[in-house]
Design a protein around this motif. Structure first.
Motif, PDB file in Angstrom:
ATOM      1  N   ASN A  45       0.835  -1.200   0.000  1.00 56.86           N
ATOM      2  CA  ASN A  45       0.000   0.000   0.000  1.00 56.86           C
ATOM      3  C   ASN A  45       0.871   1.251   0.000  1.00 56.86           C
ATOM      4  OD1 ASN A  45      -2.563   1.434   0.349  1.00 56.86           O
ATOM      5  ND2 ASN A  45      -1.965   1.752   2.472  1.00 56.86           N
ATOM      6  N   ILE A  46       1.837   1.288   0.902  1.00 56.69           N
ATOM      7  CA  ILE A  46       2.697   2.467   1.018  1.00 56.69           C
ATOM      8  C   ILE A  46       3.651   2.575  -0.171  1.00 56.69           C
ATOM      9  CG2 ILE A  46       4.466   3.593   2.449  1.00 56.69           C
ATOM     10  CD1 ILE A  46       1.486   3.614   3.493  1.00 56.69           C
ATOM     11  N   ARG A  47       4.139   1.448  -0.671  1.00 60.46           N
ATOM     12  CA  ARG A  47       5.025   1.490  -1.846  1.00 60.46           C
ATOM     13  C   ARG A  47       4.306   2.139  -3.031  1.00 60.46           C
ATOM     14  NH1 ARG A  47       6.060  -0.409  -6.586  1.00 60.46           N
ATOM     15  NH2 ARG A  47       4.151  -1.661  -6.618  1.00 60.46           N
ATOM     16  N   ARG A  48       3.067   1.721  -3.261  1.00 55.87           N
ATOM     17  CA  ARG A  48       2.301   2.288  -4.384  1.00 55.87           C
ATOM     18  C   ARG A  48       2.068   3.783  -4.193  1.00 55.87           C
ATOM     19  NH1 ARG A  48      -2.539  -2.161  -5.489  1.00 55.87           N
ATOM     20  NH2 ARG A  48      -1.190  -4.006  -5.587  1.00 55.87           N
ATOM     21  N   ILE A  49       1.709   4.168  -2.976  1.00 57.43           N
ATOM     22  CA  ILE A  49       1.459   5.591  -2.717  1.00 57.43           C
ATOM     23  C   ILE A  49       2.736   6.401  -2.885  1.00 57.43           C
ATOM     24  CG2 ILE A  49       0.706   7.270  -0.982  1.00 57.43           C
ATOM     25  CD1 ILE A  49      -1.416   5.374  -2.376  1.00 57.43           C
ATOM     26  N   GLY A  50       3.865   5.811  -2.495  1.00 57.04           N
ATOM     27  CA  GLY A  50       5.143   6.487  -2.688  1.00 57.04           C
ATOM     28  C   GLY A  50       5.407   6.758  -4.160  1.00 57.04           C
ATOM     29  N   GLU A  51       5.125   5.773  -5.000  1.00 60.72           N
ATOM     30  CA  GLU A  51       5.358   5.939  -6.436  1.00 60.72           C
ATOM     31  C   GLU A  51       4.396   6.964  -7.038  1.00 60.72           C
ATOM     32  OE1 GLU A  51       7.833   4.867  -8.107  1.00 60.72           O
ATOM     33  OE2 GLU A  51       8.655   3.300  -6.810  1.00 60.72           O
ATOM     34  N   VAL A  52       3.151   6.940  -6.598  1.00 55.11           N
ATOM     35  CA  VAL A  52       2.181   7.932  -7.078  1.00 55.11           C
ATOM     36  C   VAL A  52       2.597   9.329  -6.622  1.00 55.11           C
ATOM     37  CG1 VAL A  52      -0.210   8.750  -6.873  1.00 55.11           C
ATOM     38  CG2 VAL A  52       0.252   6.312  -7.213  1.00 55.11           C
ATOM     39  N   SER A  53       3.050   9.427  -5.387  1.00 56.88           N
ATOM     40  CA  SER A  53       3.495  10.723  -4.858  1.00 56.88           C
ATOM     41  C   SER A  53       4.663  11.263  -5.670  1.00 56.88           C
ATOM     42  CB  SER A  53       3.911  10.571  -3.390  1.00 56.88           C
ATOM     43  OG  SER A  53       2.820  10.195  -2.591  1.00 56.88           O
ATOM     44  N   LYS A  54       5.570  10.377  -6.048  1.00 56.49           N
ATOM     45  CA  LYS A  54       6.717  10.804  -6.846  1.00 56.49           C
ATOM     46  C   LYS A  54       6.262  11.390  -8.181  1.00 56.49           C
ATOM     47  CE  LYS A  54      11.137   9.252  -8.710  1.00 56.49           C
ATOM     48  NZ  LYS A  54      12.045   8.104  -8.953  1.00 56.49           N
ATOM     49  N   LEU A  55       5.214  10.817  -8.770  1.00 58.68           N
ATOM     50  CA  LEU A  55       4.686  11.351 -10.025  1.00 58.68           C
ATOM     51  C   LEU A  55       4.159  12.775  -9.831  1.00 58.68           C
ATOM     52  CD1 LEU A  55       2.772   8.224 -11.413  1.00 58.68           C
ATOM     53  CD2 LEU A  55       5.006   9.094 -12.140  1.00 58.68           C
ATOM     54  N   PHE A  56       3.477  12.996  -8.716  1.00 60.99           N
ATOM     55  CA  PHE A  56       2.981  14.349  -8.425  1.00 60.99           C
ATOM     56  C   PHE A  56       4.148  15.329  -8.274  1.00 60.99           C
ATOM     57  CE2 PHE A  56      -1.111  12.437  -7.396  1.00 60.99           C
ATOM     58  CZ  PHE A  56      -2.009  13.427  -7.721  1.00 60.99           C
ATOM     59  N   VAL A  57       5.189  14.896  -7.581  1.00 63.91           N
ATOM     60  CA  VAL A  57       6.361  15.762  -7.400  1.00 63.91           C
ATOM     61  C   VAL A  57       7.009  16.054  -8.747  1.00 63.91           C
ATOM     62  CG1 VAL A  57       8.666  15.926  -6.371  1.00 63.91           C
ATOM     63  CG2 VAL A  57       6.771  15.003  -5.032  1.00 63.91           C
ATOM     64  N   ASP A  58       7.128  15.038  -9.593  1.00 66.90           N
ATOM     65  CA  ASP A  58       7.703  15.235 -10.923  1.00 66.90           C
ATOM     66  C   ASP A  58       6.865  16.196 -11.761  1.00 66.90           C
ATOM     67  OD1 ASP A  58       9.811  13.566 -10.359  1.00 66.90           O
ATOM     68  OD2 ASP A  58       9.000  11.826 -11.429  1.00 66.90           O
ATOM     69  N   SER A  59       5.560  16.233 -11.494  1.00 63.97           N
ATOM     70  CA  SER A  59       4.673  17.127 -12.248  1.00 63.97           C
ATOM     71  C   SER A  59       4.718  18.553 -11.716  1.00 63.97           C
ATOM     72  CB  SER A  59       3.234  16.605 -12.217  1.00 63.97           C
ATOM     73  OG  SER A  59       2.640  16.836 -10.961  1.00 63.97           O
ATOM     74  N   GLY A  60       5.509  18.765 -10.654  1.00 64.32           N
ATOM     75  CA  GLY A  60       5.667  20.111 -10.115  1.00 64.32           C
ATOM     76  C   GLY A  60       4.646  20.495  -9.072  1.00 64.32           C
ATOM     77  N   GLN A  61       3.917  19.510  -8.550  1.00 61.61           N
ATOM     78  CA  GLN A  61       2.866  19.795  -7.584  1.00 61.61           C
ATOM     79  C   GLN A  61       3.242  19.353  -6.169  1.00 61.61           C
ATOM     80  OE1 GLN A  61      -1.291  19.056  -9.123  1.00 61.61           O
ATOM     81  NE2 GLN A  61      -0.163  17.849 -10.626  1.00 61.61           N
ATOM     82  N   VAL A  62       2.424  19.803  -5.229  1.00 56.81           N
ATOM     83  CA  VAL A  62       2.559  19.382  -3.832  1.00 56.81           C
ATOM     84  C   VAL A  62       1.537  18.281  -3.607  1.00 56.81           C
ATOM     85  CG1 VAL A  62       2.315  20.074  -1.415  1.00 56.81           C
ATOM     86  CG2 VAL A  62       3.294  21.672  -3.093  1.00 56.81           C
TER      87      VAL A  62
END
Length: 199
Positions: free
Chosen positions: A84-101
């Motif tokens: 669960n946390i691994r997936r959320i970490g990867e999704v969060s990284k995508l948001f960071v790469d997109s320039g968002q918080v």
């Protein structure tokens, strides 16, 4: 370890820095961790509203909401919690790469899992916020009736009752929702972000 084969990473034509420049702010993860009922989602959404009012692009990933979709196939075993946390970490990284918080509100009880998310991000992109609230207070609030069910044996492997919660070892922020109001706690986060020139 990835089990996918015959795959190639494709670089984006627009860099993370370019996206940050377009958005006019830093991108990062605010990782809210704490017991059920500690106020993670409430504080995350209060901070998100303040960021929105400052024209900072953001999105809240809530533990329960994610389990309705992306992680609906996961239970609450140690292995499933880690995934669960691994997936959320990867999704969060995508948001960071997109320039968002991105603001995540997950119990995320294990230090190793939280550290793995920290390690996939760059320095200054992962802000661990420990929502520190005594279990007695969380149980008194019990907004979803989960503690009552856990005490009666209806729910197994419930964090804080029959499954451990590992307090963060070195969080960037500790906010005490048992002592301070929602507004005060949200303001603490905003003050921290301003002190780091993230917003």
């Amino acid at each position: 370890m990835s089990q996918s084969t015959n795959i190639t990473w494709h670089e984006s034509g627009i860099s993370k820095e370019q996206r940050r420049q377009q958005n006019n702010h830093h991108s990062f993860v605010l990782w809210f961790t704490g017991l059920s009922g500690s106020g993670k989602s409430t504080i995350a959404n209060a901070v998100a509203k303040q960021l929105y009012n400052r024209e900072i692009r953001n999105y809240v990933l809530d533990g329960d909401n994610i389990r309705f979709g992306l992680n609906k196939n996961l239970g609450f075993s140690v292995e499933d919690r880690t995934e669960n946390i691994r997936r959320i970490g990867e999704v969060s990284k995508l948001f960071v790469d997109s320039g968002q918080v991105v603001l995540t509100a997950f119990i995320s009880p294990f230090q190793e899992d939280r550290d793995q998310v920290r390690h996939i991000l760059e320095e200054s992109e992962f802000i661990e916020v420990y929502v520190d609230c005594p279990i007695e207070e969380c149980e008194k609030r019990d907004p979803k009736g989960l503690y009552k069910k856990a005490r009666s044996g209806e729910i197994k492997e419930f964090t804080g009752i029959d499954s451990p919660y590992e307090r963060p070892q070195n969080p960037e922020l500790v906010i005490k929702t048992g002592e301070n109001s929602i507004e005060e706690c949200a303001n603490e986060v905003i003050v921290y972000l301003r002190s780091k020139n993230f917003i």
